[in-house]
Design an enzyme around this catalytic site. Structure first.
Site, PDB file in Angstrom:
ATOM      1  N   SER A  10      47.150  34.043  54.889  1.00  0.00           N
ATOM      2  CA  SER A  10      45.990  34.927  54.752  1.00  0.00           C
ATOM      3  C   SER A  10      46.272  36.094  53.824  1.00  0.00           C
ATOM      4  O   SER A  10      45.450  36.440  52.959  1.00  0.00           O
ATOM      5  CB  SER A  10      45.581  35.454  56.130  1.00  0.00           C
ATOM      6  OG  SER A  10      45.178  34.409  56.976  1.00  0.00           O
ATOM      7  N   ARG A  30      54.035  26.497  48.392  1.00  0.00           N
ATOM      8  CA  ARG A  30      55.024  25.432  48.571  1.00  0.00           C
ATOM      9  C   ARG A  30      54.368  24.071  48.769  1.00  0.00           C
ATOM     10  O   ARG A  30      54.835  23.055  48.248  1.00  0.00           O
ATOM     11  CB  ARG A  30      55.926  25.765  49.763  1.00  0.00           C
ATOM     12  CG  ARG A  30      57.040  24.751  49.975  1.00  0.00           C
ATOM     13  CD  ARG A  30      57.821  25.066  51.232  1.00  0.00           C
ATOM     14  NE  ARG A  30      56.966  25.106  52.412  1.00  0.00           N
ATOM     15  CZ  ARG A  30      57.410  25.188  53.652  1.00  0.00           C
ATOM     16  NH1 ARG A  30      58.697  25.277  53.883  1.00  0.00           N
ATOM     17  NH2 ARG A  30      56.564  25.217  54.673  1.00  0.00           N
ATOM     18  N   GLY A 135      49.517  48.428  55.559  1.00  0.00           N
ATOM     19  CA  GLY A 135      48.144  48.782  55.895  1.00  0.00           C
ATOM     20  C   GLY A 135      47.888  50.258  56.023  1.00  0.00           C
ATOM     21  O   GLY A 135      48.603  51.056  55.420  1.00  0.00           O
ATOM     22  N   ALA A 139      43.753  41.059  56.331  1.00  0.00           N
ATOM     23  CA  ALA A 139      43.357  40.168  55.246  1.00  0.00           C
ATOM     24  C   ALA A 139      41.921  39.672  55.417  1.00  0.00           C
ATOM     25  O   ALA A 139      41.189  39.505  54.439  1.00  0.00           O
ATOM     26  CB  ALA A 139      44.317  38.977  55.194  1.00  0.00           C
ATOM     27  N   LYS A 190      54.981  48.236  64.444  1.00  0.00           N
ATOM     28  CA  LYS A 190      53.593  48.223  64.934  1.00  0.00           C
ATOM     29  C   LYS A 190      53.206  46.837  65.422  1.00  0.00           C
ATOM     30  O   LYS A 190      52.360  46.702  66.316  1.00  0.00           O
ATOM     31  CB  LYS A 190      52.638  48.740  63.856  1.00  0.00           C
ATOM     32  CG  LYS A 190      52.700  48.044  62.500  1.00  0.00           C
ATOM     33  CD  LYS A 190      51.725  46.904  62.355  1.00  0.00           C
ATOM     34  CE  LYS A 190      51.787  46.312  60.958  1.00  0.00           C
ATOM     35  NZ  LYS A 190      50.862  45.177  60.771  1.00  0.00           N
ATOM     36  N   ASP A 243      48.081  52.134  60.692  1.00  0.00           N
ATOM     37  CA  ASP A 243      48.491  50.728  60.723  1.00  0.00           C
ATOM     38  C   ASP A 243      48.754  50.270  62.160  1.00  0.00           C
ATOM     39  O   ASP A 243      48.425  49.151  62.550  1.00  0.00           O
ATOM     40  CB  ASP A 243      49.742  50.543  59.868  1.00  0.00           C
ATOM     41  CG  ASP A 243      49.891  49.127  59.336  1.00  0.00           C
ATOM     42  OD1 ASP A 243      48.974  48.314  59.530  1.00  0.00           O
ATOM     43  OD2 ASP A 243      50.929  48.831  58.724  1.00  0.00           O
ATOM     44  N   ARG A 254      46.886  39.024  64.967  1.00  0.00           N
ATOM     45  CA  ARG A 254      47.515  37.845  65.576  1.00  0.00           C
ATOM     46  C   ARG A 254      48.610  38.251  66.555  1.00  0.00           C
ATOM     47  O   ARG A 254      48.901  37.526  67.508  1.00  0.00           O
ATOM     48  CB  ARG A 254      48.053  36.917  64.487  1.00  0.00           C
ATOM     49  CG  ARG A 254      49.128  37.505  63.613  1.00  0.00           C
ATOM     50  CD  ARG A 254      49.375  36.659  62.378  1.00  0.00           C
ATOM     51  NE  ARG A 254      48.203  36.636  61.516  1.00  0.00           N
ATOM     52  CZ  ARG A 254      48.157  36.011  60.345  1.00  0.00           C
ATOM     53  NH1 ARG A 254      49.216  35.346  59.929  1.00  0.00           N
ATOM     54  NH2 ARG A 254      47.073  36.037  59.599  1.00  0.00           N
ATOM     55  N   ASN A 255      49.228  39.439  66.345  1.00  0.00           N
ATOM     56  CA  ASN A 255      50.251  39.897  67.280  1.00  0.00           C
ATOM     57  C   ASN A 255      49.633  40.282  68.615  1.00  0.00           C
ATOM     58  O   ASN A 255      50.156  39.953  69.673  1.00  0.00           O
ATOM     59  CB  ASN A 255      51.027  41.069  66.675  1.00  0.00           C
ATOM     60  CG  ASN A 255      51.959  40.626  65.568  1.00  0.00           C
ATOM     61  OD1 ASN A 255      53.020  40.064  65.812  1.00  0.00           O
ATOM     62  ND2 ASN A 255      51.537  40.849  64.330  1.00  0.00           N
ATOM     63  N   GLU A 280      54.395  37.951  63.532  1.00  0.00           N
ATOM     64  CA  GLU A 280      55.659  38.521  63.029  1.00  0.00           C
ATOM     65  C   GLU A 280      56.401  39.299  64.116  1.00  0.00           C
ATOM     66  O   GLU A 280      57.629  39.340  64.131  1.00  0.00           O
ATOM     67  CB  GLU A 280      55.370  39.451  61.845  1.00  0.00           C
ATOM     68  CG  GLU A 280      54.847  38.752  60.595  1.00  0.00           C
ATOM     69  CD  GLU A 280      55.935  38.416  59.604  1.00  0.00           C
ATOM     70  OE1 GLU A 280      57.045  38.049  60.033  1.00  0.00           O
ATOM     71  OE2 GLU A 280      55.670  38.521  58.396  1.00  0.00           O
TER      72      GLU A 280
END
Length: 327
Positions: A10, A30, A135, A139, A190, A243, A254-255, A280
């Protein structure tokens, strides 16, 4: 100068969208099937499919070394957990003289290192040629062209200004910083605190508790980066607090989503399969604990998340213990 974006997710997609407003871009992806799809249909088949690209402004290649050799500025948007794998066959000489900006918000788990340190140690890139793009920004909102903000940090402020100029447009404002290490560690931390926010939400804690959690998180973040890189900075600004807030609260985070699943009782493996995207903060948590072994900063939120993800602690019991330490 010739600029390239490395990665297919993203953030890579959003960055290519921004850059093509002003310049031509080389894009490393890739997966050859994704390259073929993009060339045929002008859309990334896996991320932000609503974004249509002007292929006259983009050169797409699945050969990483080829992309690097013809670029002056590399923007690395590969998730940090997979950067070492992506670069494992690249000779350090290939990156000689290159400017490398990371858009990853995690740690290289094999070395418990932020991307700047990884590229400095393993590819001999000068810290003056290393930077970060952070940030507060998602995205998904860039794809929707909603007004957003990016912080561009580099020891060499002129290089930060150069990259910021490439990324700024009518819906993207950019801020410059010379705090490379502080902003990069903040961008990693964060995500861990967003995991914590998600876990607490999954368990059933409400907005009142979340406010206290995040207030303590920014203090914990400040304690850590002030020890790791002791310079004057204001962590109440967008690059740090902003951020943290957007990652801890946003539906696009997503976290936070990953943490919510853990709080609801999902196993780590099941949550990873369900997400189909990289959180992440999961990989970063373990690395940050290792880094903090050297600094011994008081970090109760980080320790609680680590216990839940890696030591088998019950989310309910461990967050209850944490709650008694928050003020």
């Amino acid at each position: 100068m010739k600029v390239s974006v490395l990665g297919s997710g993203s953030w890579a997609t959003a960055l290519v969208k921004l850059l093509t407003n002003k310049t031509k871009v080389s894009w490393w992806i890739r997966n050859e099937n994704a390259v073929e799809h993009l060339l045929a249909y002008k859309h990334n088949p896996n991320y932000l499919q609503s974004v249509e690209f002007d292929l006259d402004k983009i050169s797409i290649d699945s050969n990483l070394e080829s992309i690097i050799l013809k670029s002056d500025i590399l923007i690395v948007a590969v998730p940090a957990a997979f950067i070492h794998k992506a670069f494992s066959d690249i000779n350090p000489s290939v990156l000689e003289g290159k400017i490398v900006f990371s858009a990853a918000k995690g740690m290289i788990p094999e070395f418990h290192a932020i991307p700047a340190k990884y590229f400095h140690d393993h590819f001999k890139v000068s810290y003056d040629n290393l930077g970060i793009i952070c940030g507060p920004c998602h995205a998904e909102e860039v794809a929707l062209e909603r007004l957003s903000y990016l912080t561009i940090a580099c020891n060499d402020v002129n290089k930060a200004k150069q990259v910021a100029s490439m990324l700024s447009c009518r819906y993207m404002n950019t801020v410059i910083s010379d705090d490379l290490f502080g902003t990069e560690f903040s961008a990693v931390l964060k995500n861990v605190y967003a995991l914590a926010a998600g876990i607490c939400s999954g368990i059933g804690y409400g907005d009142n508790f979340q406010a206290v959690l995040i207030a303590n998180a920014i203090q914990e973040l400040e304690r850590f980066i002030d020890v790791v890189h002791p310079i004057h900075r204001d962590t109440n600004t967008s690059a740090y607090l902003g951020d943290l807030l957007v990652t801890a609260y946003s539906k696009f985070s997503r976290n936070r989503t990953f943490g919510f699943m853990i709080g609801k009782g999902y196993s780590v493996k099941t949550a990873q399969l369900e997400m189909k995207m990289v959180a992440e903060g999961f990989y970063a948590t373990k690395s940050l604990v290792k880094v903090n072994d050297d600094f011994q900063v008081n970090m109760p939120i980080l320790d609680a998340v680590n216990d839940i993800l890696y030591n088998g602690s019950s989310p309910k019991k461990r967050i209850l213990q944490l709650s008694k330490k928050l003020v």
